[in-house]
Structures are given as structure tokens and as C-alpha cells.
Design an enzyme around this catalytic site. Structure first.
Site, PDB file in Angstrom:
ATOM      1  N   CYS A  88       0.848  -1.205  -0.120  1.00 30.35           N
ATOM      2  CA  CYS A  88      -0.063  -0.137   0.090  1.00 30.35           C
ATOM      3  C   CYS A  88       0.873   1.124  -0.083  1.00 30.35           C
ATOM      4  O   CYS A  88       1.732   1.486   0.755  1.00 30.35           O
ATOM      5  CB  CYS A  88      -1.005   0.117   1.251  1.00 30.35           C
ATOM      6  SG  CYS A  88      -1.181  -1.548   1.897  1.00 30.35           S
ATOM      7  N   GLU A 164      -7.360   9.013   1.467  1.00 33.65           N
ATOM      8  CA  GLU A 164      -6.983   8.707   0.286  1.00 33.65           C
ATOM      9  C   GLU A 164      -8.066   8.278  -0.490  1.00 33.65           C
ATOM     10  O   GLU A 164      -9.018   7.681  -0.386  1.00 33.65           O
ATOM     11  CB  GLU A 164      -5.934   7.508   0.506  1.00 33.65           C
ATOM     12  CG  GLU A 164      -4.736   7.660   1.084  1.00 33.65           C
ATOM     13  CD  GLU A 164      -3.776   6.514   1.363  1.00 33.65           C
ATOM     14  OE1 GLU A 164      -2.624   6.691   1.610  1.00 33.65           O
ATOM     15  OE2 GLU A 164      -4.557   5.238   1.496  1.00 33.65           O
TER      16      GLU A 164
END
Length: 244
Positions: A88, A164
Site C-alpha cells: 500500500c 486517500e
């Protein structure tokens, strides 16, 4: 494959926070500028939810369809020591190959910038050679907009967190691993049953908020039809899923 211009290997978490320039977007994933990782991830009065930016989450499977998961390093500034998907991170502004995707590249699912960023970070975090990760093997499925303060690490008034628009990528590939201890404390290949057991509250394990959302909302369906996913199925390219 063209090598990345990124020069972050060997740098500390603090150095990368100041060096790497994230891509700022609005809630519809329209680009509005760039800012360093430190600024993006600060949850402070003038920006209580940080700065919304692009990210990606890679789910890498082996030839037995087991998922590679990692435990983030204990020295990570946001969400240290939690378990999560394979990798990630963030596409960055100012890189070569280019990591800033245009709307038409998102609409047609090619997202070369996101894929270049994924290859870069899979090498940096897990030591996977880029030649084992052809861009054509990645499948872009959808986007997730979430926001999470890291209250477990920093307390109820946490000044760090994630906000995000996260691009979800699947790939199946035989890879060699050499995890970077600055980034990763542990790795494991798991079956769906093993992951379910690890995520049960009785395990005592911590999980990243983005992975929990993906696991609870989509992962079971996608994993059960991995062949279909890798052939281009289950894509939802026009939606940014807002889960806040």
C-alpha cells in the site's frame, strides 16, 4: 521495463515523508496539485483530515491463489505494526516513468502511472524484481475514498492519519521476496480461511483501515472469482466509493 527515477532507497521514514510528493485530488479524484507526504498525512486544526491524495493497494497472489499479506514495520509513522494487503503506497508527482494518470487512463483501466508506482514500491518494500511484475499482469478494479486517523498509535487526538482515493490492483505472479526491514516486519501467504482466522478479533492482530474496508466489502467475491478478475471482470472504473 524502464527503471524508476525515484531515489528513496535507504532513506528513513522521516526523510521519505519530506521527499515524496503525493498527488492531491478532490473527492471525485480530479487532480488539484501535489504536496509532500508529511503535509498530506498531518491531521491538525488547519487540515483536520489531512490532504486527500491518491494511493494504491496491491493484492498479489501466488500460483496457488494464496494472497501475500504484510505486517507494516514498527517504525512506520502511520499505522505501524498492522497487517495489511501486499503493498500500500502512493503514486508520486515528478517521477519517471510518469506516475500521474490522466482521466482517460483511469477510464480505460490502463492506469500506467499507478502500475509503475506499484512496481516501484513492491521492489522497495518487498524486494520483488520489476521484471517479475509486468504492467500487463496488473488489473485495476475500482477506487475507494476513505479517511482514518491513526488513533491506535497516536491517541484520540491523533495528528497523523490517512485520507486517500485508493486504487485497488490485483496481480497473480510467481515472485521472489527480500523484505525491507525499514518497511516490513513480516510477510505471509494466506488462503481465504487463514485470512479469516487472522482477522478474527480473538487473534489480537491489528489491521489497516483500508484493508478492512476492502476485505469486508469486496475481497471475498473477488477472490472467489480470481480467474474472472484477472481476465478483466468485476471492474468498476467510473465509481469512487466513498466510505467515510
Amino acid at each position: 521495463m524502464t527503471s524508476s527515477s525515484w531515489a528513496g532507497a535507504g532513506k528513513s521514514q522521516d526523510e521519505l515523508m519530506l521527499k515524496d510528493e503525493c498527488i492531491l485530488v478532490d473527492e471525485h479524484d480530479n487532480i488539484r496539485g501535489h504536496a509532500n507526504k508529511h503535509s498530506c498525512h498531518r491531521f491538525v486544526p488547519e487540515q483536520p483530515q489531512g490532504q486527500l491524495h491518491r494511493a494504491f493497494s496491491v493484492f498479489l497472489f501466488d500460483e496457488s491463489n494464496r494472497l501475500l499479506i504484510q505486517q507494516r514495520a514498527k517504525d512506520k509513522i502511520t499505522f505501524p505494526s498492522v497487517w495489511t494487503n501486499t503493498c500500500c503506497s502512493h503514486p508520486l508527482f515528478g517521477q519517471q516513468p510518469e506516475e500521474v494518470d490522466k482521466p482517460e487512463q483511469v477510464a480505460d483501466a490502463t492506469v500506467p502511472g499507478i502500475k509503475h508506482a506499484a512496481v516501484r514500491k513492491l521492489q522497495h518494500e518487498l524486494g520483488i524484481p520489476p521484471q517479475q511484475l509486468p504492467l500487463s499482469s496488473f488489473r485495476f478494479l475500482t477506487r475507494l475514498h476513505y479517511c482514518a486517523a491513526d488513533t491506535h498509535t497516536w491517541g484520540p487526538q491523533a495528528e497523523w492519519g490517512e485520507h486517500e482515493v485508493d486504487y485497488v490492483l490485483f496481480i497473480r505472479a510467481p515472485v521472489t521476496l527480500a523484505p525491507n526491514p525499514e518497511e516490513v516486519d513480516g510477510v505471509r501467504y494466506v488462503t481465504p480461511k487463514e485470512l479469516q482466522e487472522m482477522m478474527h478479533p480473538s487473534s489480537g492482530l491489528l489491521w489497516s483501515p483500508w484493508f478492512r474496508i476492502i476485505a469486508e466489502k469486496w475481497l471475498q467475491t473477488w477472490w472467489a472469482d480470481l480467474e474472472g478478475v484477472l481476465k478483466g471482470g468485476h471492474q468498476d472504473l467510473g465509481t469512487v466509493h466513498h466510505i467515510l
